[in-house]
Design an enzyme around this catalytic site. Sequence first.
Site, PDB file in Angstrom:
ATOM      1  N   ASN A 112     -18.685  -6.035  15.267  1.00 37.66           N
ATOM      2  CA  ASN A 112     -19.058  -6.339  13.890  1.00 37.66           C
ATOM      3  C   ASN A 112     -17.858  -6.802  13.072  1.00 37.66           C
ATOM      4  O   ASN A 112     -18.014  -7.462  12.043  1.00 37.66           O
ATOM      5  CB  ASN A 112     -19.647  -5.094  13.211  1.00 37.66           C
ATOM      6  CG  ASN A 112     -21.131  -4.927  13.476  1.00 37.66           C
ATOM      7  OD1 ASN A 112     -21.832  -5.861  13.831  1.00 37.66           O
ATOM      8  ND2 ASN A 112     -21.622  -3.707  13.306  1.00 37.66           N
ATOM      9  N   ASN A 155     -22.475   3.386  20.909  1.00 37.06           N
ATOM     10  CA  ASN A 155     -23.423   3.450  19.799  1.00 37.06           C
ATOM     11  C   ASN A 155     -24.829   3.151  20.309  1.00 37.06           C
ATOM     12  O   ASN A 155     -25.110   2.031  20.753  1.00 37.06           O
ATOM     13  CB  ASN A 155     -23.032   2.429  18.724  1.00 37.06           C
ATOM     14  CG  ASN A 155     -21.660   2.725  18.138  1.00 37.06           C
ATOM     15  OD1 ASN A 155     -21.422   3.794  17.586  1.00 37.06           O
ATOM     16  ND2 ASN A 155     -20.748   1.774  18.277  1.00 37.06           N
TER      17      ASN A 155
END
Length: 230
Positions: free
Chosen positions: A119, A177
């Site tokens: 990200n 994650n």
Amino acid sequence: MQPVLAFDVYGTLIDTQGVTAELERRLNDASSAEEFAKRWREKQLEYSFRHALMGAYVPFSECTREALVFTSRALQAGLSDNDHDHLMDVYAELPAFPDVVDALDQLRDAGIRCVAFSNGTTEAVTQLLVRAGVENHMDAVISVDDIKRFKPDPAVYSYLRSQLEARPEHTWLISSNAFDVIGATHAGLRSAWVRRHSDAPFDPWGIEPDMTVPDLEALAERIIRQVVNR
């Protein structure tokens, strides 16, 4: 065809809890520092999800700073703007987990392409990996910032494939994650969940990773044995 492994960065290659020691110095309390670090990370991800849903993209570092300021207020930590600036600097120099370099070396020795997929912006992630001693063990850094979306938007995994020029069945997303693993699996990629904490639950969405491992050294062993040498 050899697989291509795309590694999430924050929480998978890089230890986001590495900021805890500096927080302890600022807060003068170890337990408060651990709680602060945990909530900061959770809020950082929440803000990235919210920005994405609103169609109001900002660089991931802005999500990180917004989450820091919120956490400071929520916990009444009394941190100043200078404290925030310093902690953001520390966050840009977080350490790699101890299993990362050896695992990446094993995979690359086996002829497997390994890329960072994050990200974070390309510049921020590259600098982070350089400081952590990991960047020269990767073949490339791929950032969602290029398309102004955040994980787990299906578009980011499609973009990953386009950059790698790899078929979905040969593209692996490696992440600690669960939301990232589920997003990649939903988009048709292969996936491996790095369950760094033995008590961590996986989201009960009916979407399971192709592989679950406790660390990256176990991942390297299984990938080389099951994928490369099959």
